[in-house]
Scaffold this motif. Structure first.
Motif, mmCIF file in Angstrom:
data_model
loop_
_atom_site.group_PDB
_atom_site.id
_atom_site.type_symbol
_atom_site.label_atom_id
_atom_site.label_comp_id
_atom_site.label_asym_id
_atom_site.label_seq_id
_atom_site.Cartn_x
_atom_site.Cartn_y
_atom_site.Cartn_z
ATOM 1 N N TYR A 61 2.106 -69.291 -15.927
ATOM 2 C CA TYR A 61 1.018 -68.421 -16.344
ATOM 3 C C TYR A 61 -0.166 -68.423 -15.397
ATOM 4 C CZ TYR A 61 3.362 -68.165 -20.862
ATOM 5 O OH TYR A 61 4.262 -67.953 -21.862
ATOM 6 N N ALA A 62 -0.429 -69.509 -14.724
ATOM 7 C CA ALA A 62 -1.672 -69.628 -13.954
ATOM 8 C C ALA A 62 -1.786 -68.541 -12.891
ATOM 9 C CB ALA A 62 -1.746 -71.007 -13.304
ATOM 10 N N ALA A 63 -0.721 -68.359 -12.116
ATOM 11 C CA ALA A 63 -0.767 -67.336 -11.077
ATOM 12 C C ALA A 63 -0.782 -65.945 -11.694
ATOM 13 C CB ALA A 63 0.429 -67.483 -10.143
ATOM 14 N N GLN A 64 -0.045 -65.781 -12.811
ATOM 15 C CA GLN A 64 0.031 -64.497 -13.474
ATOM 16 C C GLN A 64 -1.337 -64.029 -13.927
ATOM 17 O OE1 GLN A 64 2.431 -63.916 -17.005
ATOM 18 N NE2 GLN A 64 4.269 -64.083 -15.770
ATOM 19 N N ASP A 65 -2.119 -64.922 -14.501
ATOM 20 C CA ASP A 65 -3.357 -64.525 -15.153
ATOM 21 C C ASP A 65 -4.435 -64.075 -14.191
ATOM 22 O OD1 ASP A 65 -2.254 -64.936 -17.609
ATOM 23 O OD2 ASP A 65 -3.121 -66.912 -17.919
ATOM 24 N N ALA A 66 -4.263 -64.297 -12.901
ATOM 25 C CA ALA A 66 -5.203 -63.745 -11.930
ATOM 26 C C ALA A 66 -4.986 -62.242 -11.774
ATOM 27 C CB ALA A 66 -5.043 -64.439 -10.582
ATOM 28 N N THR A 67 -3.806 -61.782 -12.133
ATOM 29 C CA THR A 67 -3.472 -60.361 -12.079
ATOM 30 C C THR A 67 -2.990 -59.915 -13.449
ATOM 31 O OG1 THR A 67 -2.820 -60.495 -9.753
ATOM 32 C CG2 THR A 67 -2.004 -58.624 -11.013
ATOM 33 N N ILE A 68 -3.697 -58.970 -14.043
ATOM 34 C CA ILE A 68 -3.305 -58.432 -15.342
ATOM 35 C C ILE A 68 -2.363 -57.254 -15.095
ATOM 36 C CG2 ILE A 68 -4.106 -57.540 -17.543
ATOM 37 C CD1 ILE A 68 -5.152 -60.341 -16.827
ATOM 38 N N ARG A 69 -1.150 -57.360 -15.614
ATOM 39 C CA ARG A 69 -0.112 -56.359 -15.359
ATOM 40 C C ARG A 69 -0.061 -55.371 -16.524
ATOM 41 N NH1 ARG A 69 4.711 -60.332 -15.068
ATOM 42 N NH2 ARG A 69 3.628 -60.895 -16.998
ATOM 43 N N ILE A 70 -0.408 -54.129 -16.238
ATOM 44 C CA ILE A 70 -0.566 -53.131 -17.289
ATOM 45 C C ILE A 70 0.442 -52.004 -17.104
ATOM 46 C CG2 ILE A 70 -2.134 -51.480 -18.364
ATOM 47 C CD1 ILE A 70 -4.459 -53.182 -17.495
ATOM 48 N N GLY A 71 1.143 -51.679 -18.179
ATOM 49 C CA GLY A 71 2.059 -50.549 -18.176
ATOM 50 C C GLY A 71 1.403 -49.331 -18.805
ATOM 51 N N LEU A 104 -8.125 -44.497 -18.160
ATOM 52 C CA LEU A 104 -8.813 -45.719 -17.757
ATOM 53 C C LEU A 104 -8.446 -46.100 -16.331
ATOM 54 C CD1 LEU A 104 -10.678 -48.036 -18.623
ATOM 55 C CD2 LEU A 104 -8.652 -49.241 -19.472
ATOM 56 N N LYS A 105 -7.188 -45.929 -15.974
ATOM 57 C CA LYS A 105 -6.753 -46.241 -14.611
ATOM 58 C C LYS A 105 -7.521 -45.401 -13.591
ATOM 59 C CE LYS A 105 -2.630 -46.153 -11.629
ATOM 60 N NZ LYS A 105 -3.142 -45.203 -10.615
ATOM 61 N N HIS A 106 -7.638 -44.130 -13.840
ATOM 62 C CA HIS A 106 -8.310 -43.245 -12.891
ATOM 63 C C HIS A 106 -9.821 -43.472 -12.861
ATOM 64 C CE1 HIS A 106 -4.974 -40.715 -11.481
ATOM 65 N NE2 HIS A 106 -4.454 -40.920 -12.671
ATOM 66 N N SER A 107 -10.380 -44.036 -13.914
ATOM 67 C CA SER A 107 -11.829 -44.284 -13.950
ATOM 68 C C SER A 107 -12.247 -45.465 -13.089
ATOM 69 C CB SER A 107 -12.290 -44.523 -15.393
ATOM 70 O OG SER A 107 -11.926 -45.828 -15.838
ATOM 71 N N GLY A 108 -11.355 -46.473 -12.944
ATOM 72 C CA GLY A 108 -11.708 -47.686 -12.216
ATOM 73 C C GLY A 108 -12.606 -48.627 -12.990
ATOM 74 N N LEU A 109 -12.906 -48.311 -14.245
ATOM 75 C CA LEU A 109 -13.844 -49.123 -15.033
ATOM 76 C C LEU A 109 -13.311 -50.529 -15.315
ATOM 77 C CD1 LEU A 109 -15.013 -46.436 -17.618
ATOM 78 C CD2 LEU A 109 -16.384 -47.428 -15.772
ATOM 79 N N TRP A 136 -1.077 -51.904 -11.953
ATOM 80 C CA TRP A 136 -0.644 -50.815 -12.823
ATOM 81 C C TRP A 136 0.815 -50.458 -12.541
ATOM 82 C CZ3 TRP A 136 -4.010 -49.079 -16.505
ATOM 83 C CH2 TRP A 136 -5.374 -49.328 -16.310
ATOM 84 N N SER A 137 1.586 -50.251 -13.607
ATOM 85 C CA SER A 137 2.983 -49.814 -13.475
ATOM 86 C C SER A 137 3.206 -48.639 -14.412
ATOM 87 C CB SER A 137 3.950 -50.945 -13.835
ATOM 88 O OG SER A 137 3.796 -52.039 -12.956
#
Length: 319
Positions: free
Chosen positions: A28-38, A48-53, A67-68
């Motif tokens: 989990y440690a390495a994973q949690d630095a990058t949030i993987r969103i479908g 939200l993806k296009h906003s960059g917020l 983003w996937s």
């Protein structure tokens, strides 16, 4: 009554997993630095993806977003079950089917307001089909397990047409459109932006949308281990970014339309129509929403699409 395992759920969706995938769930440690969103081409997350917020909200904590894109909700949730993503957004039926197969693996973390005009049933412009009752005996294209699967079930129930009285043709959106345009199917149950694309670009007619049949909400779903860890207070940051995105979208309509059109290859008129049907405003995961999902679960069970009726409230975060 038989209860599916996560592996059975994935196998049923045509997914073969290596032992390496299952072995990495503890890393989990390495994973949690990058949030993987479908995300999909329709829903609040694509905006939200296009906003960059979200990226800006996560940056101070040293986190980033990966983003996937997925063609539909069932495929997105199979990726969630395979630990390929941490969270994703789907329509109303896929999380119910996933929970029935994998009861302890998922959790609802958010939802949108109703968007009943964002899905519907299309027929050719010159079709003799004038009412839902005329669907009896017809070939209907749909994506198996998606929100439109439930829409079609509910529509037929209200109309008094049995499922055995139609001929479902299970195809993903692109193949469904090809079958629809060439006359190999008589109707097409589909969601935006594919719905808007067909109405704008083809000789098609909207027989009915989801108004009065189902709310067509979008749901944010996370893997339960990820939600329990909630790295960097991510869920709070996500909720705030989604709320901020409502005003951002209103202030940047032209930019957003251009950006989504470029990324999807769809025309601006198509994206304009689809965005007009989208409910971007978050809604509370309250008892009314839980009841909606529980009713969907009962419908899917009686249609023999799931083999047990899951307790939706049991996986609603904070319920």
């Amino acid at each position: 009554m038989k209860r599916y395992s996560r592996r059975t759920f994935l196998t049923g969706l045509g997914v073969t997993l290596s032992s390496q995938i299952w072995a990495t769930r503890g890393a989990y440690a390495a994973q949690d630095a990058t949030i993987r969103i479908g995300y999909q081409q329709y829903g609040t997350l694509v905006v939200l993806k296009h906003s960059g917020l979200l990226e800006r909200a996560l940056a101070p904590g040293g986190m980033r977003v990966q983003w996937s894109e997925f063609i539909a909700g069932p495929q997105l949730l199979q990726a969630l079950a395979a630990d390929a993503i941490d969270i994703g957004e789907t329509g109303n039926a896929p999380p119910v089917m996933a929970q029935a197969a994998w009861p302890d693996g998922l959790t609802y973390i958010g939802c949108s307001a109703p968007a009943p005009h964002g899905e519907g049933m299309l027929v050719p412009a010159n079709s003799p089909i004038q009412t839902p009752a005329d669907l009896k005996g017809r070939r209907i294209a749909l994506n198996r397990g998606s929100n439109v699967h439930y829409l079609l079930l509910a529509l037929l129930q209200r109309t008094g047409v049995a499922w055995t009285d139609i001929h479902p043709v299970y195809l993903p959106p692109a193949a469904s459109r090809a079958a629809f345009e060439t006359g190999r199917v008589d109707a097409w149950a589909i969601w935006d932006p594919y719905l808007s694309a067909a109405l704008v670009d083809t000789q098609s007619r909207l027989l009915v949308d989801a108004q009065g049949i189902t709310t067509n909400r979008q749901f944010l779903i996370a893997s339960r281990p990820f939600a329990d860890r909630n790295p960097g207070n991510f869920l709070t940051l996500l909720a705030q970014a989604r709320q901020d995105c409502v005003q951002w979208a209103a202030d940047h309509v032209d930019t957003l339309t251009t950006s989504i059109a470029a990324s999807t290859g769809l025309s601006r008129p198509v994206i304009t129509r689809a965005l007009a049907q989208l409910a971007l405003q978050p809604a509370p995961l309250d008892q009314a929403v839980v009841t909606e999902q529980q009713d969907i679960a009962a419908t899917l069970f009686h249609a023999h699409l799931i083999q047990t009726v899951p307790d939706v409230r049991a996986i609603v975060r904070g319920a």
